[in-house]
Design a protein around this motif. Structure first.
Motif, PDB file in Angstrom:
ATOM      1  N   VAL A   4       0.805  -1.217   0.000  1.00 61.33           N
ATOM      2  CA  VAL A   4       0.000   0.000   0.000  1.00 61.33           C
ATOM      3  C   VAL A   4       0.839   1.268   0.000  1.00 61.33           C
ATOM      4  O   VAL A   4       0.317   2.342  -0.227  1.00 61.33           O
ATOM      5  N   ARG A   5       2.128   1.148   0.247  1.00 59.62           N
ATOM      6  CA  ARG A   5       3.000   2.318   0.198  1.00 59.62           C
ATOM      7  C   ARG A   5       2.913   2.980  -1.166  1.00 59.62           C
ATOM      8  O   ARG A   5       2.970   4.187  -1.293  1.00 59.62           O
ATOM      9  N   HIS A   6       2.745   2.186  -2.207  1.00 54.38           N
ATOM     10  CA  HIS A   6       2.700   2.705  -3.572  1.00 54.38           C
ATOM     11  C   HIS A   6       1.274   2.994  -4.022  1.00 54.38           C
ATOM     12  O   HIS A   6       1.058   3.338  -5.173  1.00 54.38           O
ATOM     13  N   ARG A   7       0.307   2.857  -3.110  1.00 54.07           N
ATOM     14  CA  ARG A   7      -1.096   3.135  -3.416  1.00 54.07           C
ATOM     15  C   ARG A   7      -1.637   4.115  -2.376  1.00 54.07           C
ATOM     16  O   ARG A   7      -2.293   3.719  -1.418  1.00 54.07           O
ATOM     17  N   PRO A   8      -1.397   5.399  -2.580  1.00 54.32           N
ATOM     18  CA  PRO A   8      -1.761   6.389  -1.568  1.00 54.32           C
ATOM     19  C   PRO A   8      -3.262   6.588  -1.388  1.00 54.32           C
ATOM     20  O   PRO A   8      -3.682   7.258  -0.451  1.00 54.32           O
ATOM     21  N   ASN A   9      -4.087   6.010  -2.242  1.00 55.29           N
ATOM     22  CA  ASN A   9      -5.540   6.138  -2.118  1.00 55.29           C
ATOM     23  C   ASN A   9      -6.214   4.807  -1.832  1.00 55.29           C
ATOM     24  O   ASN A   9      -7.423   4.668  -2.010  1.00 55.29           O
ATOM     25  N   ALA A  10      -5.457   3.829  -1.364  1.00 54.09           N
ATOM     26  CA  ALA A  10      -5.987   2.481  -1.114  1.00 54.09           C
ATOM     27  C   ALA A  10      -6.944   2.467   0.073  1.00 54.09           C
ATOM     28  O   ALA A  10      -6.886   3.317   0.960  1.00 54.09           O
ATOM     29  N   THR A  11      -7.822   1.470   0.085  1.00 51.12           N
ATOM     30  CA  THR A  11      -8.646   1.171   1.248  1.00 51.12           C
ATOM     31  C   THR A  11      -8.194  -0.184   1.763  1.00 51.12           C
ATOM     32  O   THR A  11      -8.168  -1.161   1.021  1.00 51.12           O
ATOM     33  N   ILE A  12      -7.832  -0.241   3.018  1.00 49.03           N
ATOM     34  CA  ILE A  12      -7.290  -1.455   3.619  1.00 49.03           C
ATOM     35  C   ILE A  12      -8.352  -2.061   4.523  1.00 49.03           C
ATOM     36  O   ILE A  12      -8.933  -1.357   5.355  1.00 49.03           O
ATOM     37  N   LEU A  13      -8.605  -3.346   4.366  1.00 50.91           N
ATOM     38  CA  LEU A  13      -9.596  -4.058   5.159  1.00 50.91           C
ATOM     39  C   LEU A  13      -8.881  -5.057   6.059  1.00 50.91           C
ATOM     40  O   LEU A  13      -8.092  -5.863   5.596  1.00 50.91           O
ATOM     41  N   ASP A  14      -9.151  -4.974   7.348  1.00 48.25           N
ATOM     42  CA  ASP A  14      -8.569  -5.901   8.316  1.00 48.25           C
ATOM     43  C   ASP A  14      -9.708  -6.592   9.054  1.00 48.25           C
ATOM     44  O   ASP A  14     -10.398  -5.972   9.857  1.00 48.25           O
ATOM     45  N   PHE A  15      -9.899  -7.879   8.782  1.00 47.94           N
ATOM     46  CA  PHE A  15     -10.981  -8.638   9.406  1.00 47.94           C
ATOM     47  C   PHE A  15     -10.660  -9.051  10.841  1.00 47.94           C
ATOM     48  O   PHE A  15     -11.541  -9.464  11.575  1.00 47.94           O
ATOM     49  N   PHE A  16      -9.410  -8.972  11.234  1.00 48.35           N
ATOM     50  CA  PHE A  16      -9.009  -9.381  12.581  1.00 48.35           C
ATOM     51  C   PHE A  16      -8.256  -8.236  13.238  1.00 48.35           C
ATOM     52  O   PHE A  16      -7.086  -8.356  13.594  1.00 48.35           O
ATOM     53  N   ALA A  17      -8.925  -7.126  13.422  1.00 43.70           N
ATOM     54  CA  ALA A  17      -8.277  -5.885  13.852  1.00 43.70           C
ATOM     55  C   ALA A  17      -7.622  -5.980  15.229  1.00 43.70           C
ATOM     56  O   ALA A  17      -6.577  -5.395  15.449  1.00 43.70           O
ATOM     57  N   GLY A  18      -8.231  -6.692  16.155  1.00 43.28           N
ATOM     58  CA  GLY A  18      -7.634  -6.821  17.483  1.00 43.28           C
ATOM     59  C   GLY A  18      -7.370  -5.486  18.132  1.00 43.28           C
ATOM     60  O   GLY A  18      -8.278  -4.730  18.432  1.00 43.28           O
ATOM     61  N   SER A  19      -6.099  -5.137  18.322  1.00 44.17           N
ATOM     62  CA  SER A  19      -5.750  -3.910  19.033  1.00 44.17           C
ATOM     63  C   SER A  19      -5.710  -2.675  18.133  1.00 44.17           C
ATOM     64  O   SER A  19      -5.441  -1.578  18.607  1.00 44.17           O
ATOM     65  N   GLY A  20      -5.947  -2.814  16.839  1.00 38.39           N
ATOM     66  CA  GLY A  20      -5.988  -1.667  15.941  1.00 38.39           C
ATOM     67  C   GLY A  20      -4.663  -1.314  15.297  1.00 38.39           C
ATOM     68  O   GLY A  20      -4.491  -0.211  14.774  1.00 38.39           O
ATOM     69  N   THR A  21      -3.722  -2.243  15.296  1.00 38.00           N
ATOM     70  CA  THR A  21      -2.398  -1.977  14.735  1.00 38.00           C
ATOM     71  C   THR A  21      -2.459  -1.570  13.267  1.00 38.00           C
ATOM     72  O   THR A  21      -1.739  -0.662  12.840  1.00 38.00           O
ATOM     73  N   THR A  22      -3.310  -2.218  12.484  1.00 46.16           N
ATOM     74  CA  THR A  22      -3.404  -1.891  11.053  1.00 46.16           C
ATOM     75  C   THR A  22      -3.880  -0.457  10.864  1.00 46.16           C
ATOM     76  O   THR A  22      -3.317   0.299  10.069  1.00 46.16           O
ATOM     77  N   GLY A  23      -4.908  -0.060  11.596  1.00 46.80           N
ATOM     78  CA  GLY A  23      -5.395   1.318  11.503  1.00 46.80           C
ATOM     79  C   GLY A  23      -4.317   2.317  11.877  1.00 46.80           C
ATOM     80  O   GLY A  23      -4.143   3.348  11.215  1.00 46.80           O
ATOM     81  N   HIS A  24      -3.588   2.018  12.940  1.00 45.24           N
ATOM     82  CA  HIS A  24      -2.491   2.875  13.389  1.00 45.24           C
ATOM     83  C   HIS A  24      -1.441   3.010  12.279  1.00 45.24           C
ATOM     84  O   HIS A  24      -0.985   4.117  11.962  1.00 45.24           O
ATOM     85  N   ALA A  25      -1.082   1.895  11.669  1.00 47.39           N
ATOM     86  CA  ALA A  25      -0.066   1.910  10.606  1.00 47.39           C
ATOM     87  C   ALA A  25      -0.531   2.709   9.392  1.00 47.39           C
ATOM     88  O   ALA A  25       0.248   3.468   8.802  1.00 47.39           O
ATOM     89  N   VAL A  26      -1.786   2.563   9.014  1.00 50.50           N
ATOM     90  CA  VAL A  26      -2.324   3.301   7.865  1.00 50.50           C
ATOM     91  C   VAL A  26      -2.281   4.803   8.144  1.00 50.50           C
ATOM     92  O   VAL A  26      -1.868   5.597   7.291  1.00 50.50           O
ATOM     93  N   LEU A  27      -2.688   5.206   9.337  1.00 43.98           N
ATOM     94  CA  LEU A  27      -2.641   6.626   9.691  1.00 43.98           C
ATOM     95  C   LEU A  27      -1.206   7.154   9.673  1.00 43.98           C
ATOM     96  O   LEU A  27      -0.961   8.274   9.200  1.00 43.98           O
ATOM     97  N   GLU A  28      -0.260   6.362  10.171  1.00 46.67           N
ATOM     98  CA  GLU A  28       1.149   6.778  10.159  1.00 46.67           C
ATOM     99  C   GLU A  28       1.671   6.908   8.727  1.00 46.67           C
ATOM    100  O   GLU A  28       2.410   7.844   8.414  1.00 46.67           O
ATOM    101  N   MET A  29       1.296   5.969   7.856  1.00 46.92           N
ATOM    102  CA  MET A  29       1.746   6.049   6.459  1.00 46.92           C
ATOM    103  C   MET A  29       1.200   7.306   5.788  1.00 46.92           C
ATOM    104  O   MET A  29       1.916   7.984   5.044  1.00 46.92           O
TER     105      MET A  29
END
Length: 81
Positions: A4-29
């Protein structure tokens, strides 16, 4: 997350979010490269945490909210949202 680094307009889906690490990483990127990535986090609300809400309520949501709004890290430094 390398893809997704090369896709600045991507939508990322995480079915097993748990503690929210994926959301945190997307916001940081987005913060780093000015991207407009979005994320959808799905998780169950298991582990009632002694009556304080499950993982979605007591861990994932507060973490993502803090990353968006800013927070004070463990060193006492303010981290901008």
């Amino acid at each position: 997350m390398t893809i997704v680094r090369h896709r600045p307009n991507a939508t990322i889906l995480d079915f097993f979010a748990g503690s929210g690490t994926t959301g945190h990483a997307v916001l940081e990127m987005n913060k780093i490269d000015g991207g407009n990535r979005k994320f959808i986090l799905c998780t169950n609300n298991e582990n009632n945490n002694g009556g304080n809400g499950g993982i979605a309520e007591s861990v994932c949501y507060p973490r993502v909210k803090a990353v968006i709004n800013g927070y004070i890290n463990k060193k006492g430094e303010k981290v901008a949202g």
